[in-house]
Design an enzyme around this catalytic site. Structure first.
Site, PDB file in Angstrom:
ATOM      1  N   HIS A 233       0.814  -1.211   0.000  1.00 34.10           N
ATOM      2  CA  HIS A 233       0.000   0.000   0.000  1.00 34.10           C
ATOM      3  C   HIS A 233       0.852   1.268   0.000  1.00 34.10           C
ATOM      4  O   HIS A 233       0.366   2.333  -0.387  1.00 34.10           O
ATOM      5  CB  HIS A 233      -0.958  -0.012   1.187  1.00 34.10           C
ATOM      6  CG  HIS A 233      -2.130  -0.912   0.977  1.00 34.10           C
ATOM      7  ND1 HIS A 233      -3.397  -0.616   1.432  1.00 34.10           N
ATOM      8  CD2 HIS A 233      -2.240  -2.106   0.347  1.00 34.10           C
ATOM      9  CE1 HIS A 233      -4.229  -1.591   1.095  1.00 34.10           C
ATOM     10  NE2 HIS A 233      -3.536  -2.509   0.436  1.00 34.10           N
TER      11      HIS A 233
ATOM     12  N   HIS B 147      -1.849 -12.708  -2.199  1.00 33.15           N
ATOM     13  CA  HIS B 147      -2.884 -13.439  -1.475  1.00 33.15           C
ATOM     14  C   HIS B 147      -2.481 -14.871  -1.156  1.00 33.15           C
ATOM     15  O   HIS B 147      -3.302 -15.649  -0.678  1.00 33.15           O
ATOM     16  CB  HIS B 147      -4.192 -13.394  -2.261  1.00 33.15           C
ATOM     17  CG  HIS B 147      -4.802 -12.031  -2.298  1.00 33.15           C
ATOM     18  ND1 HIS B 147      -5.991 -11.746  -2.940  1.00 33.15           N
ATOM     19  CD2 HIS B 147      -4.384 -10.850  -1.760  1.00 33.15           C
ATOM     20  CE1 HIS B 147      -6.265 -10.456  -2.795  1.00 33.15           C
ATOM     21  NE2 HIS B 147      -5.298  -9.898  -2.089  1.00 33.15           N
TER      22      HIS B 147
END
Length: 760
Positions: free
Chosen positions: A92, A268
């Site tokens: 992020h 993920h």
């Protein structure tokens, strides 16, 4: 705190109604003064590269590795390992990058500041950074927060069994929020309506849904998201529709389909999302939270407020049965089950495997197993036909997948750093990558004695001052301080796509380059001992020679400092698609606007100047100088407020500020006529960019300095200094380029090639 008995005090510094409240369209000149020495707490002589190179990187990596499993009671680690949290933190930090204007990204450590530190997409990352504080405190200024956030993600992956592609330091911290980044026009968290309501200039560029035209340069579907909502577009849990948005936003951060799949599936492979309870249990974000929260936010009143009771995105998904170990669990589950729509405990749409056994570990209770779950955007990798093909290939070829993720992760976390010359540390990968805009290593020398004869040859070539200066400006002014791309080094102005840009007037450019290439060839063929000049250097030298000639015509003997060392890139080293985003939609320095925009031309000038890292005085000097040098795109003479063009004078400022001239707009155009106030005779024409230097109070004040009787010598010095700054913006090989100036007090004579450039 009680207000009883207190005197009213409503006039705190900076409070009250501001100029921008009165005049919302006020020109944002403040964007040209951010991140100055006044906000930097470090000593003026601090050299971050030297500090980083003195760092014991191995010891730091060991400390970070130990932190991964050192779970703290105040914020327990999921599965006993902070690795997934730190991967998200690094992702992020870097993932705000968008290639449209090069802004965003990890390069300045902006995740510490508003608005990023309080975005809904960054919930709980305040805790991640707070976990890192003891390590940052230990190593101090030897590593910036910007570098540490990315290094921690790299170490996190390594401790979970993944081999990364490499790591480079070199990101210097800033000490205040960025003000130049446009995140969108919405005024509510997670709003997304305005960015899809801007018309033709917002068309999908990366194969996205033609009905969802995302405003440029944005690279996120909603305000305060890194990319797109994991629950689907506008809350619609449709994996195929979500794929449109994924392709658009990842494309806008320079990722192709393979890199996109690798990043999503690779990221993920680890960790989980958090949606243990309803969102109304979550308190205010860090910027709005009380002082007692000490910079933390999102205080959670659900259960313990942490651990198994954590609420972040509102989704409650764990992708793999080995969430802290690299493996193929994500793909195994994605293709191994059929999926049905369900809702998280927080009420958000997600997917659960049909007819499945509980195989997924609980993050905080080893005795429990959970059903496999997925996000809507995860299923996009299965149900979008292009993504599915890539995903199945990765699933069948684990080594290919691992390599693709390693490379995509490195690109994600280093894309905004610019060329390899900026990379620091022992872990920099040796492989040269096309997205790094490679330039050959310097293989030649050039001495001071060669410069004067080359200038004479250039000035005798028949090229005009305007042609010489325009070509050098066109070459160097592609630089973007945001992601450190562009610039004169590489001479890519002679390559596609730059040679064909309208702003560069391709026919005129080809003529100039042909002459300069002839001069280059003749010089190189007659020099002994490998001595030669690159076209990149010759273009810059020619621009400087043109300025010296223009100054001489005005009665000033000027030497424009010149630092050789540029090389010429090849077409094979140039990704034309990637370079296309550097094409200016407007360049106010050349009085060029590509089309009609909702943003006025003078605001686009400020944007260009900010990307060139210019201050308002530097911008003012450059515009005034380039105008009288007749540096324009096209045949119009807008802003050439002089009777002696190609002569370096202050005529632009004196004639603009002359009250004998009355200005009136030309109907239907963004141009103006300046007529003699007494006779009505047409004297000049100008654009909004020209007239703003007399209209805007701040720019007029700067213009008055140069228009004054004693302003010409200062103007010459300031113009040369700003010019050389732009020419050298991409010269990361020059030492200590933190802040610099040109000492032009003793201009006569030919100094050592780079001696006139002083760094501070």
């Amino acid at each position: 705190m009680s207000n009883e008995g207190q005197c009213p005090f409503n006039h705190a510094n900076g409070g009250g109604t501001t100029n921008r409240d009165w005049w919302p369209n006020e020109l944002r000149l403040d964007l040209l003064s951010q991140h100055s020495s006044k906000t930097d707490p470090l000593d003026p002589g601090f050299n971050y590269a030297e500090a980083f190179n003195s760092l014991d990187l191995d010891a730091l990596r060991k400390d970070l590795a130990a932190l991964m499993t050192d779970s703290q009671d105040w914020w327990p680690a999921d599965f006993g390992h902070y690795g997934p949290l730190f991967v998200r933190m690094a992702w992020h930090s870097a993932g705000t990058y968008r290639m449209g204007d090069g802004r965003g990204g990890a390069g300045r450590g902006q995740q510490r500041f508003a608005p990023l530190n309080s975005w809904p997409d960054n919930v709980s990352l305040d805790k991640a950074r707070r976990l890192l504080w003891p390590i940052k405190q230990k190593y101090g200024q030897k590593i910036s927060w910007a570098d540490l956030l990315i290094l921690t993600g790299d170490v996190a992956l390594t401790t979970m069994g993944f081999k990364t592609f490499g790591y480079a330091g070199g990101r210097e911290d800033t000490w205040e929020p960025d003000r130049d980044v446009y995140w969108g026009s919405e005024t509510t968290w997670l709003g997304g309506d305005l960015r899809y309501d801007k018309g033709g200039a917002c068309e999908s560029q990366h194969g996205g849904n033609a009905g969802r035209n995302l405003e440029n340069p944005l690279a996120a579907v909603q305000m305060d998201l890194i990319y797109n909502p994991e629950g689907g577009p506008d809350g619609n849990p449709d994996p195929v529709a979500a794929a449109y948005d994924i392709r658009e936003v990842f494309g806008r951060m320079a990722m192709n389909d393979e890199e996109t799949v690798a990043l999503i599936a690779g990221g993920h492979a680890f960790g989980k999302t958090h949606g243990a309870g309803p969102a109304d249990n979550v308190g205010l974000e860090p910027e709005a939270a009380g002082l007692e929260q000490q910079g933390l936010g999102w205080k959670n009143s659900f259960g313990t407020g942490k651990g198994a009771d954590t609420i972040t995105s509102g989704l409650e998904v764990t992708w793999s049965d080995t969430p802290t170990q690299w493996g193929m669990g994500f793909f195994k589950n994605l293709f191994g089950y059929e999926w049905e729509l369900t809702k998280s405990p927080a009420g958000a749409h997600q997917w659960v495997a049909k007819n499945a056994e509980p195989t997924i570990p609980h993050a905080h209770d080893p005795s429990k197993k959970l059903l496999p779950t997925m996000l809507t955007t995860d299923l996009s990798l299965r149900f979008d036909p292009v993504y599915e093909k890539i995903s199945r290939h990765f699933m069948d070829n684990p080594d290919v997948f691992a390599d693709a993720f390693a490379r995509a992760w490195f690109k994600l976390t280093h894309r905004d750093m610019g060329p390899r010359a900026r990379y620091l540390g022992p872990d920099v990968p040796t492989e040269e990558l096309i997205w790094q805009d490679p330039i050959p290593a310097v293989d030649h020398v050039l001495t001071t004695r060669n410069v004067a004869p080359l200038k004479e040859t250039i000035l005798a070539s028949g090229l005009s001052v305007a042609e010489l200066v325009s070509t050098a400006w066109a070459s160097a002014s592609t630089f973007r301080g945001s992601d450190k791309r562009g610039g004169a080094n590489g001479a890519r102005i002679r390559l596609a796509p730059q040679k064909d840009w309208a702003v560069n007037e391709p026919a005129r450019l080809a003529k100039v380059l042909k002459v300069l290439e002839r001069i280059q060839g003749e010089f190189n063929s007659t020099q002994p001992g490998g001595k030669k000049i690159s076209l990149a250097d010759l273009i810059v030298l020619a621009g400087g020679a043109g300025i010296e000639q223009a100054a001489k015509r005005a009665g000033h003997d000027v030497v424009v400092p010149f630092a050789p060392g540029r090389m010429d890139a090849s077409q094979e080293q140039t990704d034309a698609h990637s370079f296309a985003v550097l094409e200016p939609v407007a360049d106010g320095f050349r009085n060029f606007v590509k089309g009609k925009f909702a943003v006025p031309a003078e605001a686009l000038l400020i944007d260009k100047a900010q990307l060139l890292t210019l201050t308002a005085p530097q911008m003012t000097a450059l515009v005034g100088g380039l105008r009288v040098l007749n540096v324009q795109t096209g045949d119009e003479k807008h802003g050439v407020f002089t009777d002696q063009p190609e002569t370096l004078t202050v005529d632009f400022f004196r004639n603009l500020l002359d009250m004998a001239t009355e200005w009136k707009p030309i109907a239907g155009e963004d141009t103006y006529e300046g007529r003699d106030r007494r006779t009505g005779e047409l004297k000049w024409t100008g654009t909004r960019v020209d007239l703003v230097f007399g209209s805007n109070a701040v720019l007029r004040a700067l213009s008055e300095v140069y228009a004054s009787a004693d302003g010409e010598a200062k103007f010459i010095r300031d113009f040369v200094a700003a010019w050389v700054k732009v020419m050298n913006l991409d010269r990361f090989d020059l030492a200590c380029k933190k802040r610099w100036y040109i000492d032009a007090s003793g201009l006569p004579g030919e100094p050592a090639l780079s001696a006139r450039i002083q760094w501070r």
